[in-house]
Design a protein around this motif. Structure first.
Motif, PDB file in Angstrom:
ATOM      1  N   ARG A  48     -30.235   5.079   7.874  1.00  0.00           N
ATOM      2  CA  ARG A  48     -30.977   4.217   6.817  1.00  0.00           C
ATOM      3  C   ARG A  48     -32.141   4.806   6.693  1.00  0.00           C
ATOM      4  O   ARG A  48     -33.221   4.060   5.799  1.00  0.00           O
ATOM      5  N   LYS A  49     -32.564   5.708   7.351  1.00  0.00           N
ATOM      6  CA  LYS A  49     -33.955   6.353   7.206  1.00  0.00           C
ATOM      7  C   LYS A  49     -34.032   7.009   5.890  1.00  0.00           C
ATOM      8  O   LYS A  49     -33.239   7.903   5.280  1.00  0.00           O
ATOM      9  N   CYS A  50     -35.086   6.852   5.015  1.00  0.00           N
ATOM     10  CA  CYS A  50     -35.553   7.106   3.667  1.00  0.00           C
ATOM     11  C   CYS A  50     -35.482   8.520   3.870  1.00  0.00           C
ATOM     12  O   CYS A  50     -34.950   9.322   2.903  1.00  0.00           O
ATOM     13  N   GLU A  51     -35.903   9.287   4.633  1.00  0.00           N
ATOM     14  CA  GLU A  51     -36.236  10.682   4.877  1.00  0.00           C
ATOM     15  C   GLU A  51     -34.874  11.365   4.771  1.00  0.00           C
ATOM     16  O   GLU A  51     -34.571  12.665   4.336  1.00  0.00           O
ATOM     17  N   ASP A  52     -33.983  10.732   5.723  1.00  0.00           N
ATOM     18  CA  ASP A  52     -32.423  11.174   5.649  1.00  0.00           C
ATOM     19  C   ASP A  52     -31.771  11.284   4.436  1.00  0.00           C
ATOM     20  O   ASP A  52     -31.082  12.171   4.139  1.00  0.00           O
ATOM     21  N   LEU A  53     -32.119   9.872   3.612  1.00  0.00           N
ATOM     22  CA  LEU A  53     -31.353   9.785   2.342  1.00  0.00           C
ATOM     23  C   LEU A  53     -31.782  10.654   1.083  1.00  0.00           C
ATOM     24  O   LEU A  53     -31.153  10.698   0.161  1.00  0.00           O
ATOM     25  N   GLU A  54     -33.286  10.832   1.362  1.00  0.00           N
ATOM     26  CA  GLU A  54     -34.048  11.750   0.060  1.00  0.00           C
ATOM     27  C   GLU A  54     -33.281  12.586  -0.661  1.00  0.00           C
ATOM     28  O   GLU A  54     -32.920  12.776  -1.825  1.00  0.00           O
ATOM     29  N   PRO A  55     -32.666  13.686   0.050  1.00  0.00           N
ATOM     30  CA  PRO A  55     -31.931  14.491  -0.452  1.00  0.00           C
ATOM     31  C   PRO A  55     -30.533  14.175  -1.423  1.00  0.00           C
ATOM     32  O   PRO A  55     -30.080  15.031  -2.207  1.00  0.00           O
ATOM     33  N   TYR A  56     -30.077  12.828  -1.160  1.00  0.00           N
ATOM     34  CA  TYR A  56     -29.188  12.290  -1.899  1.00  0.00           C
ATOM     35  C   TYR A  56     -29.647  11.372  -3.025  1.00  0.00           C
ATOM     36  O   TYR A  56     -28.662  10.552  -3.425  1.00  0.00           O
ATOM     37  N   SER A  57     -30.832  11.205  -3.429  1.00  0.00           N
ATOM     38  CA  SER A  57     -31.429  10.300  -4.234  1.00  0.00           C
ATOM     39  C   SER A  57     -30.908  10.397  -5.617  1.00  0.00           C
ATOM     40  O   SER A  57     -31.323   9.686  -6.648  1.00  0.00           O
TER      41      SER A  57
END
Length: 191
Positions: free
Chosen positions: A90-99
């Motif tokens: 759920r970490k935004c930095e982990d999800l950023e590449p999939y935004s």
């Protein structure tokens, strides 16, 4: 040199103490307006997240995992997992590449605005000023600030603009990284 450092640090400590006592003024109308804008955007994001089958409350983790599963299917690749549980991160930095996926974009934006609202807006609604706490002469030689952290205000969403100077005064923003680099260059040049 040590006297100069001591006098500079003592002067800074006094200045920070005065900011703590006198406070930093807020544009109360602007804070109220910004809080309403952020809340409206949060409401829209919650509606978008619900359209993807995700909302808070009981069963939230499962709904999140299901929504991320749909994202993975749509993108054709796995998203990051937590090391311990293997659940979707759920970490935004982990999800950023999939935004590029609408659910991920809405989730990240919702997290950012929720933090912005809870840190810089909600606590100060109706307040004419804030009284931050400064710690000076910390082990690193720097200062720290909390409640709110005026040394690390968000550059986006107009948060910095909510602070206003007292009549006849002005606000100054300084880049301490630049100051430190310049001081180091000067010291090495002199020696």
């Amino acid at each position: 040199e040590s006297r100069l450092s001591l006098s500079v640090q003592t002067g800074a400590a006094l200045a920070f103490q005065l900011v703590e006592e006198w406070g930093m003024r807020l544009d109360t109308a602007a804070v109220t307006k910004k809080a309403a804008e952020i809340q409206e955007e949060l409401n829209e994001l919650v509606a978008a997240l619900k359209r993807h089958g995700y909302w808070g409350g009981q069963g939230e983790r499962q709904r999140y995992a299901t929504a991320i599963g749909k994202v993975e299917t749509a993108l054709g690749r796995a998203l990051p997992r937590t090391p311990k549980s293997g659940q979707p991160s759920r970490k935004c930095e982990d999800l950023e590449p999939y935004s590029e996926h609408p659910f991920v974009a809405a989730f990240i934006k919702h997290a950012d605005l929720t933090k912005l609202n809870s840190t810089f807006l909600a606590p100060y609604l109706g307040a004419a000023e804030v009284h931050p706490h400064f710690s000076v002469l910390v082990r690193t030689g720097r200062t720290s600030c909390s409640a709110p952290n005026l040394q690390n205000l968000s550059r986006k969403n107009g948060i910095r603009e909510l602070f206003i100077p007292s009549p006849g005064q002005l606000l100054l923003a300084a880049d301490y990284k630049g100051i430190e680099l310049g001081a180091l260059a000067q010291i090495t040049y002199i020696q």
